[in-house]
Design a protein around this motif. Sequence first.
Motif, PDB file in Angstrom:
ATOM      1  N   SER A  24      38.051  25.124 -53.862  1.00 34.11           N
ATOM      2  CA  SER A  24      39.406  25.592 -53.517  1.00 34.11           C
ATOM      3  C   SER A  24      40.164  26.232 -54.685  1.00 34.11           C
ATOM      4  O   SER A  24      40.925  27.190 -54.458  1.00 34.11           O
ATOM      5  CB  SER A  24      40.230  24.448 -52.908  1.00 34.11           C
ATOM      6  N   PRO A  25      40.007  25.765 -55.944  1.00 31.41           N
ATOM      7  CA  PRO A  25      40.713  26.461 -57.031  1.00 31.41           C
ATOM      8  C   PRO A  25      40.312  27.925 -57.161  1.00 31.41           C
ATOM      9  O   PRO A  25      41.106  28.749 -57.633  1.00 31.41           O
ATOM     10  CB  PRO A  25      40.297  25.660 -58.277  1.00 31.41           C
ATOM     11  N   VAL A  26      39.090  28.251 -56.726  1.00 34.93           N
ATOM     12  CA  VAL A  26      38.626  29.630 -56.819  1.00 34.93           C
ATOM     13  C   VAL A  26      39.435  30.552 -55.901  1.00 34.93           C
ATOM     14  O   VAL A  26      39.704  31.714 -56.234  1.00 34.93           O
ATOM     15  CB  VAL A  26      37.120  29.707 -56.476  1.00 34.93           C
ATOM     16  N   TRP A  27      39.864  30.024 -54.729  1.00 30.49           N
ATOM     17  CA  TRP A  27      40.734  30.810 -53.845  1.00 30.49           C
ATOM     18  C   TRP A  27      42.061  31.110 -54.535  1.00 30.49           C
ATOM     19  O   TRP A  27      42.593  32.218 -54.437  1.00 30.49           O
ATOM     20  CB  TRP A  27      40.997  30.034 -52.547  1.00 30.49           C
ATOM     21  N   VAL A  28      42.599  30.105 -55.226  1.00 35.35           N
ATOM     22  CA  VAL A  28      43.843  30.308 -55.979  1.00 35.35           C
ATOM     23  C   VAL A  28      43.641  31.385 -57.034  1.00 35.35           C
ATOM     24  O   VAL A  28      44.475  32.277 -57.215  1.00 35.35           O
ATOM     25  CB  VAL A  28      44.304  28.984 -56.636  1.00 35.35           C
ATOM     26  N   ALA A  31      45.469  26.520 -64.466  1.00 38.66           N
ATOM     27  CA  ALA A  31      44.994  25.135 -64.346  1.00 38.66           C
ATOM     28  C   ALA A  31      45.883  24.337 -63.394  1.00 38.66           C
ATOM     29  O   ALA A  31      45.397  23.554 -62.570  1.00 38.66           O
ATOM     30  CB  ALA A  31      44.957  24.477 -65.716  1.00 38.66           C
ATOM     31  N   PHE A  32      47.205  24.566 -63.492  1.00 45.10           N
ATOM     32  CA  PHE A  32      48.139  23.817 -62.647  1.00 45.10           C
ATOM     33  C   PHE A  32      48.011  24.214 -61.179  1.00 45.10           C
ATOM     34  O   PHE A  32      47.831  23.370 -60.296  1.00 45.10           O
ATOM     35  CB  PHE A  32      49.573  24.042 -63.123  1.00 45.10           C
ATOM     36  N   LEU A  33      48.088  25.514 -60.903  1.00 45.63           N
ATOM     37  CA  LEU A  33      48.025  25.976 -59.513  1.00 45.63           C
ATOM     38  C   LEU A  33      46.647  25.721 -58.906  1.00 45.63           C
ATOM     39  O   LEU A  33      46.528  25.395 -57.716  1.00 45.63           O
ATOM     40  CB  LEU A  33      48.365  27.464 -59.439  1.00 45.63           C
ATOM     41  N   GLY A  34      45.601  25.859 -59.734  1.00 44.02           N
ATOM     42  CA  GLY A  34      44.260  25.589 -59.241  1.00 44.02           C
ATOM     43  C   GLY A  34      44.064  24.133 -58.862  1.00 44.02           C
ATOM     44  O   GLY A  34      43.227  23.809 -58.008  1.00 44.02           O
ATOM     45  N   GLY A  35      44.836  23.237 -59.490  1.00 46.68           N
ATOM     46  CA  GLY A  35      44.722  21.815 -59.199  1.00 46.68           C
ATOM     47  C   GLY A  35      45.467  21.388 -57.950  1.00 46.68           C
ATOM     48  O   GLY A  35      45.199  20.298 -57.411  1.00 46.68           O
ATOM     49  N   PHE A  90      35.874  35.505 -55.354  1.00 50.97           N
ATOM     50  CA  PHE A  90      35.646  35.403 -53.904  1.00 50.97           C
ATOM     51  C   PHE A  90      34.175  35.082 -53.632  1.00 50.97           C
ATOM     52  O   PHE A  90      33.847  34.227 -52.794  1.00 50.97           O
ATOM     53  CB  PHE A  90      36.043  36.729 -53.242  1.00 50.97           C
ATOM     54  N   ILE A  91      33.287  35.746 -54.378  1.00 52.20           N
ATOM     55  CA  ILE A  91      31.849  35.504 -54.215  1.00 52.20           C
ATOM     56  C   ILE A  91      31.483  34.095 -54.665  1.00 52.20           C
ATOM     57  O   ILE A  91      30.688  33.399 -54.009  1.00 52.20           O
ATOM     58  CB  ILE A  91      31.033  36.558 -55.001  1.00 52.20           C
ATOM     59  N   VAL A  92      32.073  33.652 -55.788  1.00 50.06           N
ATOM     60  CA  VAL A  92      31.796  32.312 -56.312  1.00 50.06           C
ATOM     61  C   VAL A  92      32.065  31.245 -55.256  1.00 50.06           C
ATOM     62  O   VAL A  92      31.322  30.263 -55.115  1.00 50.06           O
ATOM     63  CB  VAL A  92      32.629  32.040 -57.583  1.00 50.06           C
ATOM     64  N   HIS A  93      33.133  31.424 -54.500  1.00 49.01           N
ATOM     65  CA  HIS A  93      33.496  30.440 -53.470  1.00 49.01           C
ATOM     66  C   HIS A  93      32.348  30.214 -52.484  1.00 49.01           C
ATOM     67  O   HIS A  93      32.096  29.084 -52.055  1.00 49.01           O
ATOM     68  CB  HIS A  93      34.745  30.906 -52.731  1.00 49.01           C
ATOM     69  N   TYR A  94      31.662  31.302 -52.128  1.00 47.91           N
ATOM     70  CA  TYR A  94      30.653  31.207 -51.070  1.00 47.91           C
ATOM     71  C   TYR A  94      29.251  30.892 -51.567  1.00 47.91           C
ATOM     72  O   TYR A  94      28.388  30.508 -50.771  1.00 47.91           O
ATOM     73  CB  TYR A  94      30.642  32.509 -50.257  1.00 47.91           C
ATOM     74  N   ILE A  95      28.993  31.049 -52.868  1.00 49.88           N
ATOM     75  CA  ILE A  95      27.616  30.844 -53.344  1.00 49.88           C
ATOM     76  C   ILE A  95      27.482  29.598 -54.232  1.00 49.88           C
ATOM     77  O   ILE A  95      26.404  29.335 -54.763  1.00 49.88           O
ATOM     78  CB  ILE A  95      27.103  32.091 -54.104  1.00 49.88           C
TER      79      ILE A  95
END
Length: 386
Positions: A356-360, A341-345, A280-285
């Motif tokens: 966006s893959p980080v949210w997944v 890898a699949f869902l993140g894509g 979650f943090i990675v998404h924002y920073i």
Amino acid sequence: MKKSLLTLTLGGLGIGITEFVMMGLLPDIAKDLSITIPQAGHLISAYALGVVIGAPLLVAIAGSYPPKKILMALMMMFVAFNAMSAFSPDYTTMFIARLLAGLPHGAFFGVGSVVASRIADKGKEASAVSLMFAGLTVANVIGVPLGTFIGHNYSWRYTFVIIVIVGLITLLSLKLWMPALPATKNRDLKKELGFFKLPEAWLIILMIAIGTGGLFSWYSYIAPLLTDVGGFSADSITYILVLAGLGMLVGNFIGGKLADRFSPAKASVSLLIAMAVTLFIVHYISANQTLSLIMTFVTGAVAFALAAPIQMLMITTAKGSEMLAASASQASFNIGNALGAFLGGLPLAAGYDYTSPVWVGTLMALTGAMFAWMLIARNKRLALAS
């Protein structure tokens, strides 16, 4: 470190290099074999498929033999099929070689986990298992970058020759240092397979396959995340991956300590929640380079801290079926690799950016934590009823 545990670390090192170095060698292999990069990507899937097939199958077949002989036989397979990869003349041969090379992966870690827990000092079983998985983390810190460098500047085939050499050293160390533990007496394969009828087994499998998939939603797309969002140069990615590998190395030992001090189930649910928070943090920073570097280390540490707890969770839950269950956890981990890898894509294919893959991954980690919590709740109910 006991020499007997060092043999398992060496095995983990060789397996870690052959599994993860493919990501960096895809352009070189594609060019040499005259195939596209997506076709070369199928070689990664072939290896993962081999792990899923081989993990429970080989343990089921060989489980009645002494552990030392099983580990040596698995390492012989590892050496032979990676040698086949090194000399593969075309795509088809390479695909088959990678599929076969994946077969001993999960079985080695499955049998090795049980062996490590048996030869460990009392109360330090999870720490002993983490020493075996340390080989995977060292592979990400040293082996994979070195193998990628050799592949880029000389030949990817030399990289596989190095993997074969690591396998041969592991084989020799197993012969010299691994104690001759007794085989399982009066083994009943049908009874062992009965473990998969338990709800606990499937809660753990789902926890691993979905929860650890959160790691791969992030790691599979880390390069474009760092370059397109973070603004790093493409040349710096190798060094940043080394930083992630160092985090994995540190986290692996922390996870072993946590599982020894607390229960493996509690350690697992706590670390899965921690993984969700870090993602979650990675998404924002991600647009901030300094914070990106810090979180690359932290995320790698949190993710790999799970290795020993989930393996010990399988072993302690599967009384009488430890080797089969431990190998199944490795198969589940590789399902998580493919699933993440699949869902993140999917959001990328829908046009969203590389954060966006980080949210997944966050949602997958939280789902894994939910299954871990359900396991803890079930165990409490069973304890009260008994």
